[in-house]
Structures are given as C-alpha cells and as structure tokens.
Design a protein around this motif. Structure first.
Motif, PDB file in Angstrom:
ATOM      1  N   LEU A  45      63.763   0.341  55.694  1.00 51.24           N
ATOM      2  CA  LEU A  45      65.724   1.484  55.031  1.00 51.24           C
ATOM      3  C   LEU A  45      66.066   2.037  56.380  1.00 51.24           C
ATOM      4  O   LEU A  45      65.257   2.323  56.742  1.00 51.24           O
ATOM      5  N   ASP A  46      66.957   1.056  56.347  1.00 49.00           N
ATOM      6  CA  ASP A  46      67.378   2.261  57.826  1.00 49.00           C
ATOM      7  C   ASP A  46      68.666   3.617  57.386  1.00 49.00           C
ATOM      8  O   ASP A  46      68.846   3.179  55.912  1.00 49.00           O
ATOM      9  N   ALA A  47      68.764   3.892  57.478  1.00 50.05           N
ATOM     10  CA  ALA A  47      69.364   5.348  57.643  1.00 50.05           C
ATOM     11  C   ALA A  47      70.566   5.353  56.113  1.00 50.05           C
ATOM     12  O   ALA A  47      70.421   6.072  55.273  1.00 50.05           O
ATOM     13  N   ALA A  48      71.091   5.077  56.706  1.00 48.63           N
ATOM     14  CA  ALA A  48      72.419   4.259  55.852  1.00 48.63           C
ATOM     15  C   ALA A  48      72.289   4.014  54.614  1.00 48.63           C
ATOM     16  O   ALA A  48      72.966   4.145  53.541  1.00 48.63           O
ATOM     17  N   LEU A  49      71.613   3.012  54.463  1.00 44.57           N
ATOM     18  CA  LEU A  49      71.466   1.965  53.323  1.00 44.57           C
ATOM     19  C   LEU A  49      70.312   3.477  52.040  1.00 44.57           C
ATOM     20  O   LEU A  49      70.800   3.696  51.080  1.00 44.57           O
ATOM     21  N   ALA A  50      69.732   4.050  53.016  1.00 42.51           N
ATOM     22  CA  ALA A  50      69.091   4.668  52.181  1.00 42.51           C
ATOM     23  C   ALA A  50      69.273   6.135  51.855  1.00 42.51           C
ATOM     24  O   ALA A  50      69.134   6.442  50.970  1.00 42.51           O
ATOM     25  N   GLN A  51      70.609   6.247  52.387  1.00 44.70           N
ATOM     26  CA  GLN A  51      71.046   7.711  51.967  1.00 44.70           C
ATOM     27  C   GLN A  51      71.747   7.025  51.221  1.00 44.70           C
ATOM     28  O   GLN A  51      72.401   7.974  50.224  1.00 44.70           O
ATOM     29  N   THR A  52      72.454   6.216  50.892  1.00 46.71           N
ATOM     30  CA  THR A  52      73.168   5.209  49.917  1.00 46.71           C
ATOM     31  C   THR A  52      72.224   5.081  48.540  1.00 46.71           C
ATOM     32  O   THR A  52      72.846   5.879  47.483  1.00 46.71           O
ATOM     33  N   LEU A  53      71.043   4.744  47.961  1.00 47.62           N
ATOM     34  CA  LEU A  53      70.729   4.108  47.514  1.00 47.62           C
ATOM     35  C   LEU A  53      70.286   5.434  46.755  1.00 47.62           C
ATOM     36  O   LEU A  53      69.981   6.036  45.899  1.00 47.62           O
ATOM     37  N   ILE A  54      69.672   6.860  48.249  1.00 47.79           N
ATOM     38  CA  ILE A  54      69.016   8.362  47.597  1.00 47.79           C
ATOM     39  C   ILE A  54      70.871   8.783  46.186  1.00 47.79           C
ATOM     40  O   ILE A  54      70.606   9.404  45.860  1.00 47.79           O
ATOM     41  N   LEU A  55      72.103   8.616  47.140  1.00 47.16           N
ATOM     42  CA  LEU A  55      72.784   9.227  46.736  1.00 47.16           C
ATOM     43  C   LEU A  55      73.063   8.807  45.347  1.00 47.16           C
ATOM     44  O   LEU A  55      73.853   9.671  44.243  1.00 47.16           O
ATOM     45  N   SER A  56      73.157   7.025  44.908  1.00 51.09           N
ATOM     46  CA  SER A  56      73.142   6.205  44.317  1.00 51.09           C
ATOM     47  C   SER A  56      72.548   7.094  42.814  1.00 51.09           C
ATOM     48  O   SER A  56      72.997   6.937  41.821  1.00 51.09           O
ATOM     49  N   GLY A  57      71.184   7.201  43.817  1.00 50.58           N
ATOM     50  CA  GLY A  57      70.254   7.100  42.425  1.00 50.58           C
ATOM     51  C   GLY A  57      70.370   8.767  41.823  1.00 50.58           C
ATOM     52  O   GLY A  57      70.271   9.252  40.932  1.00 50.58           O
ATOM     53  N   ALA A  58      70.489  10.111  43.293  1.00 50.22           N
ATOM     54  CA  ALA A  58      70.774  11.145  42.526  1.00 50.22           C
ATOM     55  C   ALA A  58      71.824  10.922  41.362  1.00 50.22           C
ATOM     56  O   ALA A  58      72.473  12.227  40.426  1.00 50.22           O
ATOM     57  N   GLY A  59      72.976  10.536  41.743  1.00 52.64           N
ATOM     58  CA  GLY A  59      74.845  10.295  40.611  1.00 52.64           C
ATOM     59  C   GLY A  59      74.500   9.682  39.480  1.00 52.64           C
ATOM     60  O   GLY A  59      74.112  10.188  38.327  1.00 52.64           O
ATOM     61  N   LEU A  60      73.136   8.583  39.098  1.00 50.57           N
ATOM     62  CA  LEU A  60      72.995   8.431  38.177  1.00 50.57           C
ATOM     63  C   LEU A  60      71.847   9.203  37.201  1.00 50.57           C
ATOM     64  O   LEU A  60      72.001   9.068  35.595  1.00 50.57           O
ATOM     65  N   ASP A  61      71.084   9.258  38.089  1.00 54.62           N
ATOM     66  CA  ASP A  61      70.103  10.476  37.426  1.00 54.62           C
ATOM     67  C   ASP A  61      70.759  11.876  37.038  1.00 54.62           C
ATOM     68  O   ASP A  61      70.763  11.921  34.859  1.00 54.62           O
TER      69      ASP A  61
END
Length: 130
Positions: A45-61
C-alpha cells in the motif's frame, strides 16, 4: 437457561475490552508512521492509503472503546464483533502471514470474539452494566 454473567466477570470482560480498544486506538495514532505503516507498506500500500487505513482503524477503535465504556447493549457487542471481523478480514487479505506471528495480532481476535459473544448474551438477558 440464564446467560447472565456474574457481576465481577461482566466487569472484568468489559474492562478488558474497553482497555484493549482504547489502547489500540491510542497506540495506532502514536505510531502513525511506525509499525503499522511499515506493515501496510510491506503489503504494497502507498503511504496515503496506509495512513487513511490507520487513522480510520484508530478512530473506530476509540469509538468502540468509548461506546463499550458507556453502554452494555446487545447491538453494541454485535457492532464491535462486526468491526473486529472486518478488520481481521482486511488484515488477513493484506498480510496473511500475521496469522503465523508468535504474538498473535490476528489470532487474538478469537478470544475477543468469545468475550463479545458472552457479553452479547448477558446484555440480551438484561445483565446490568456494572
């Protein structure tokens, strides 16, 4: 047959899940450009998509942890289980080798699912939120 949990068991189960989800959300934000980003980069995954997934996952957590702190309701445990299932499927598709990791980043979800199920049954039977 009653499915209500002993109050001490209910409290321990809820607090462990609350702590797990809140801590995971905080660590994901703290390590935004660290371990999670490196894993997702290794998955292609590229950096932008990775960051989006991490932020989304963190927010959901953080949302799940906060909701578990506040409410003891069957629908909440179903929603938490569904979120966990989706995150497990995404992790499995992107990095199936995580199933072989000795610390169990994906396999730990099996006992979490069991706790969510027990709490779901307890809440459905009218167990209090203690």
């Amino acid at each position: 047959m009653s499915h209500t949990l002993h109050p001490a068991g209910r409290r321990a189960a809820r607090l462990s899940l609350i702590g797990l989800w809140l801590w995971t959300g905080v660590v994901s934000l703290w390590e935004l450009h660290g371990q999670s980003a490196a894993l997702l980069h290794a998955a292609g995954l590229d950096a932008a998509l990775a960051q989006t997934l991490i932020l989304s996952g963190a927010g959901l957590d953080l949302l799940i942890g906060t909701a578990l702190w506040r409410w003891h309701a069957p629908r909440l445990y179903l929603a938490a289980g569904l979120a966990m299932l989706v995150m497990t499927l995404v992790g499995s598709l992107l990095l199936p080798t995580l199933w072989l990791h000795p610390l169990g980043p994906l396999s730990k979800n099996l006992p979490i699912a069991a706790l969510l199920y027990l709490l779901f049954l307890d809440a459905r039977e009218g167990g209090s939120s203690s």
